[in-house]
Design a protein around this motif. Structure first.
Motif, PDB file in Angstrom:
ATOM      1  N   SER A 127      78.995  38.879 -36.153  1.00 42.86           N
ATOM      2  CA  SER A 127      79.965  39.623 -35.352  1.00 42.86           C
ATOM      3  C   SER A 127      81.294  39.569 -36.083  1.00 42.86           C
ATOM      4  CB  SER A 127      80.092  39.044 -33.937  1.00 42.86           C
ATOM      5  OG  SER A 127      80.570  37.713 -33.979  1.00 42.86           O
ATOM      6  N   ALA A 128      82.218  40.406 -35.643  1.00 41.00           N
ATOM      7  CA  ALA A 128      83.541  40.436 -36.266  1.00 41.00           C
ATOM      8  C   ALA A 128      84.613  40.500 -35.198  1.00 41.00           C
ATOM      9  CB  ALA A 128      83.673  41.628 -37.203  1.00 41.00           C
ATOM     10  N   LEU A 129      85.654  39.702 -35.366  1.00 35.79           N
ATOM     11  CA  LEU A 129      86.828  39.773 -34.501  1.00 35.79           C
ATOM     12  C   LEU A 129      87.692  40.932 -34.976  1.00 35.79           C
ATOM     13  CD1 LEU A 129      88.753  36.891 -32.974  1.00 35.79           C
ATOM     14  CD2 LEU A 129      90.033  38.741 -34.041  1.00 35.79           C
ATOM     15  N   ARG A 130      88.027  41.833 -34.082  1.00 38.03           N
ATOM     16  CA  ARG A 130      88.632  43.114 -34.444  1.00 38.03           C
ATOM     17  C   ARG A 130      90.160  43.006 -34.527  1.00 38.03           C
ATOM     18  NH1 ARG A 130      86.265  47.142 -30.116  1.00 38.03           N
ATOM     19  NH2 ARG A 130      87.247  48.697 -31.478  1.00 38.03           N
ATOM     20  N   ASP A 131      90.650  42.427 -35.600  1.00 36.54           N
ATOM     21  CA  ASP A 131      92.089  42.300 -35.814  1.00 36.54           C
ATOM     22  C   ASP A 131      92.538  43.311 -36.864  1.00 36.54           C
ATOM     23  OD1 ASP A 131      94.632  41.339 -35.504  1.00 36.54           O
ATOM     24  OD2 ASP A 131      94.325  39.491 -36.644  1.00 36.54           O
ATOM     25  N   GLU A 132      91.928  44.499 -36.806  1.00 33.20           N
ATOM     26  CA  GLU A 132      92.319  45.617 -37.664  1.00 33.20           C
ATOM     27  C   GLU A 132      92.420  46.844 -36.775  1.00 33.20           C
ATOM     28  OE1 GLU A 132      89.269  47.907 -37.818  1.00 33.20           O
ATOM     29  OE2 GLU A 132      88.931  46.350 -36.336  1.00 33.20           O
ATOM     30  N   GLY A 133      92.645  48.001 -37.350  1.00 32.46           N
ATOM     31  CA  GLY A 133      92.841  49.182 -36.531  1.00 32.46           C
ATOM     32  C   GLY A 133      91.706  50.182 -36.524  1.00 32.46           C
ATOM     33  N   THR A 134      90.946  50.250 -37.611  1.00 27.53           N
ATOM     34  CA  THR A 134      89.976  51.331 -37.769  1.00 27.53           C
ATOM     35  C   THR A 134      88.881  51.313 -36.714  1.00 27.53           C
ATOM     36  OG1 THR A 134      90.402  51.312 -40.148  1.00 27.53           O
ATOM     37  CG2 THR A 134      88.427  52.443 -39.406  1.00 27.53           C
ATOM     38  N   SER A 135      88.362  50.141 -36.388  1.00 27.02           N
ATOM     39  CA  SER A 135      87.235  50.073 -35.458  1.00 27.02           C
ATOM     40  C   SER A 135      87.586  50.640 -34.085  1.00 27.02           C
ATOM     41  CB  SER A 135      86.744  48.631 -35.314  1.00 27.02           C
ATOM     42  OG  SER A 135      87.703  47.807 -34.672  1.00 27.02           O
ATOM     43  N   TYR A 136      88.870  50.626 -33.711  1.00 20.09           N
ATOM     44  CA  TYR A 136      89.283  51.093 -32.391  1.00 20.09           C
ATOM     45  C   TYR A 136      89.178  52.611 -32.248  1.00 20.09           C
ATOM     46  CZ  TYR A 136      90.773  46.368 -31.500  1.00 20.09           C
ATOM     47  OH  TYR A 136      90.770  45.005 -31.314  1.00 20.09           O
ATOM     48  N   HIS A 137      88.967  53.304 -33.345  1.00 20.02           N
ATOM     49  CA  HIS A 137      88.752  54.744 -33.301  1.00 20.02           C
ATOM     50  C   HIS A 137      87.276  55.095 -33.130  1.00 20.02           C
ATOM     51  CE1 HIS A 137      92.932  55.630 -34.357  1.00 20.02           C
ATOM     52  NE2 HIS A 137      92.846  54.566 -35.155  1.00 20.02           N
ATOM     53  N   TYR A 138      86.409  54.094 -33.206  1.00 17.17           N
ATOM     54  CA  TYR A 138      84.956  54.315 -33.132  1.00 17.17           C
ATOM     55  C   TYR A 138      84.308  53.714 -31.894  1.00 17.17           C
ATOM     56  CZ  TYR A 138      85.136  56.093 -37.870  1.00 17.17           C
ATOM     57  OH  TYR A 138      85.412  56.857 -38.971  1.00 17.17           O
ATOM     58  N   MET A 139      84.966  52.793 -31.239  1.00 20.83           N
ATOM     59  CA  MET A 139      84.416  52.192 -30.035  1.00 20.83           C
ATOM     60  C   MET A 139      85.554  51.682 -29.165  1.00 20.83           C
ATOM     61  SD  MET A 139      82.785  48.727 -31.723  1.00 20.83           S
ATOM     62  CE  MET A 139      82.511  47.911 -30.139  1.00 20.83           C
ATOM     63  N   ALA A 140      85.264  51.553 -27.883  1.00 20.84           N
ATOM     64  CA  ALA A 140      86.283  51.144 -26.925  1.00 20.84           C
ATOM     65  C   ALA A 140      86.852  49.775 -27.282  1.00 20.84           C
ATOM     66  CB  ALA A 140      85.690  51.114 -25.519  1.00 20.84           C
ATOM     67  N   PRO A 141      88.099  49.499 -26.879  1.00 22.92           N
ATOM     68  CA  PRO A 141      88.717  48.216 -27.205  1.00 22.92           C
ATOM     69  C   PRO A 141      87.891  47.035 -26.692  1.00 22.92           C
ATOM     70  CG  PRO A 141      90.369  49.742 -26.401  1.00 22.92           C
ATOM     71  CD  PRO A 141      89.049  50.401 -26.181  1.00 22.92           C
ATOM     72  N   SER A 142      87.783  46.043 -27.519  1.00 22.18           N
ATOM     73  CA  SER A 142      87.123  44.779 -27.183  1.00 22.18           C
ATOM     74  C   SER A 142      87.587  43.776 -28.215  1.00 22.18           C
ATOM     75  CB  SER A 142      85.602  44.905 -27.217  1.00 22.18           C
ATOM     76  OG  SER A 142      85.149  45.262 -28.513  1.00 22.18           O
ATOM     77  N   ARG A 143      87.390  42.533 -27.946  1.00 25.16           N
ATOM     78  CA  ARG A 143      87.871  41.533 -28.895  1.00 25.16           C
ATOM     79  C   ARG A 143      86.984  41.458 -30.140  1.00 25.16           C
ATOM     80  NH1 ARG A 143      91.921  38.308 -28.990  1.00 25.16           N
ATOM     81  NH2 ARG A 143      91.920  36.366 -30.182  1.00 25.16           N
ATOM     82  N   THR A 144      85.691  41.636 -29.952  1.00 21.22           N
ATOM     83  CA  THR A 144      84.756  41.514 -31.064  1.00 21.22           C
ATOM     84  C   THR A 144      83.784  42.685 -31.079  1.00 21.22           C
ATOM     85  OG1 THR A 144      83.151  40.222 -29.777  1.00 21.22           O
ATOM     86  CG2 THR A 144      84.868  38.994 -30.966  1.00 21.22           C
ATOM     87  N   VAL A 145      83.094  42.842 -32.179  1.00 26.81           N
ATOM     88  CA  VAL A 145      82.004  43.801 -32.303  1.00 26.81           C
ATOM     89  C   VAL A 145      80.836  43.076 -32.969  1.00 26.81           C
ATOM     90  CG1 VAL A 145      83.006  44.669 -34.479  1.00 26.81           C
ATOM     91  CG2 VAL A 145      81.237  46.000 -33.285  1.00 26.81           C
ATOM     92  N   ASP A 146      79.642  43.271 -32.429  1.00 25.75           N
ATOM     93  CA  ASP A 146      78.460  42.632 -32.987  1.00 25.75           C
ATOM     94  C   ASP A 146      77.936  43.412 -34.177  1.00 25.75           C
ATOM     95  OD1 ASP A 146      78.431  40.583 -31.126  1.00 25.75           O
ATOM     96  OD2 ASP A 146      77.101  41.650 -29.753  1.00 25.75           O
ATOM     97  N   ALA A 147      77.375  42.700 -35.132  1.00 25.29           N
ATOM     98  CA  ALA A 147      76.673  43.332 -36.243  1.00 25.29           C
ATOM     99  C   ALA A 147      75.348  43.901 -35.750  1.00 25.29           C
ATOM    100  CB  ALA A 147      76.426  42.312 -37.350  1.00 25.29           C
ATOM    101  N   ASP A 148      74.787  44.812 -36.499  1.00 24.25           N
ATOM    102  CA  ASP A 148      73.463  45.359 -36.207  1.00 24.25           C
ATOM    103  C   ASP A 148      72.455  44.203 -36.201  1.00 24.25           C
ATOM    104  OD1 ASP A 148      70.961  46.558 -36.240  1.00 24.25           O
ATOM    105  OD2 ASP A 148      71.374  47.872 -37.936  1.00 24.25           O
ATOM    106  N   PRO A 149      71.817  43.896 -35.065  1.00 24.16           N
ATOM    107  CA  PRO A 149      70.921  42.739 -35.013  1.00 24.16           C
ATOM    108  C   PRO A 149      69.708  42.871 -35.930  1.00 24.16           C
ATOM    109  CG  PRO A 149      70.746  44.032 -33.000  1.00 24.16           C
ATOM    110  CD  PRO A 149      71.911  44.579 -33.754  1.00 24.16           C
TER     111      PRO A 149
END
Length: 258
Positions: A127-149
């Protein structure tokens, strides 16, 4: 007008004004469906000098051109290119690679050690902690995003099959490489981050948005876990070539299981 920061204003509309699939419509299918995004310039230079390699196309940004080469592995071909450094550029090039035909992608790169990791240790980010900006244009705000399991599982199996020790866990993705303060590092460490880098959260988000299979391998480079920064000569680590070889293996296996 919303009082929230603009980065939190997620728009779920799946169609943007500029769609990479339309921009590259005439070049669709021009690269192999299996691709490895490699951050190691010296590894790519060695690949270009080998016999079983073909230049298939280029990705172009304002700073210059990024060639995409196809390398042979048995009967299969793998597209290989440098995605650029930092989430905006790397995610943009991933988008363009998908538009050109990539459907199974593995990225390999280095990361700073937030937890106690020996130089060169292999890491699978789950998983990744989203302390950048790009991911917020692809999915709703959240603290983390999981990797493809599925990608994580294939990477884990490949490393275990090869008898290579590894760590897995959350990575901290940040845009501010010169703003990794001691306080922020301690907070990231406390919530379970083991590495820090600049692209993983965006990669995970783009892969999920576009519906492709994705995995990532990192190796522990410099160390930010102590009182002072230790570069540990991370750009010359032998784990760079190893991580690339593993990424190619994982990409081909991931393509076979999906």
């Amino acid at each position: 007008m919303s009082g929230d920061a603009p980065i939190l204003e997620f728009d779920p509309d799946p169609v943007a004004l500029i769609e990479p699939g339309e921009v590259y419509r005439k070049r669709q299918g021009s690269i192999p469906p299996v691709a490895v995004l490699c951050f190691f310039a010296e590894v790519l230079e060695e690949i270009v000098a080998s016999d079983d390699v073909e230049l298939v196309t280029h990705l172009v940004a304002a700073h210059g051109s990024h060639p995409i080469h196809a390398i042979g592995r048995g009967d299969a071909k793998v597209a290989v290119f440098h995605p650029g450094v930092g989430a905006p550029l790397a995610a943009g090039f991933l988008e363009e690679a998908i538009a050109l035909g990539a459907r199974t992608v593995v990225a390999c790169g280095g990361a700073g050690a937030v937890a106690e990791l020996a130089a060169g240790d292999i890491v699978i980010p789950t998983s990744a902690l989203r302390d950048e900006g790009t991911s917020y244009h692809y999915m709703a705000p959240s603290r983390t995003v999981d990797a493809d399991p599925v990608g994580v599982g294939v990477a884990r199996a490949a490393l275990e099959r090869r008898g290579i020790s590894y760590r897995e866990g959350m990575t901290w993705t940040t845009d501010g490489l010169y703003r990794e303060t001691k306080g922020r590092i301690e907070r990231r460490k406390a919530e379970g981050c083991i590495t820090v880098e600049m692209e993983a959260a965006a990669f995970f988000a783009v892969a999920r948005f576009r519906g492709i299979r994705f995995a990532q391998l990192l190796y522990a480079g410099d160390d930010v876990s102590g009182d002072t920064w230790d570069s540990r000569a991370w750009t010359t680590s032998p784990s760079r070539a190893l991580t690339f070889d593993l990424a190619v293996e994982i990409a081909l296996e991931l393509d076979r299981v999906t």
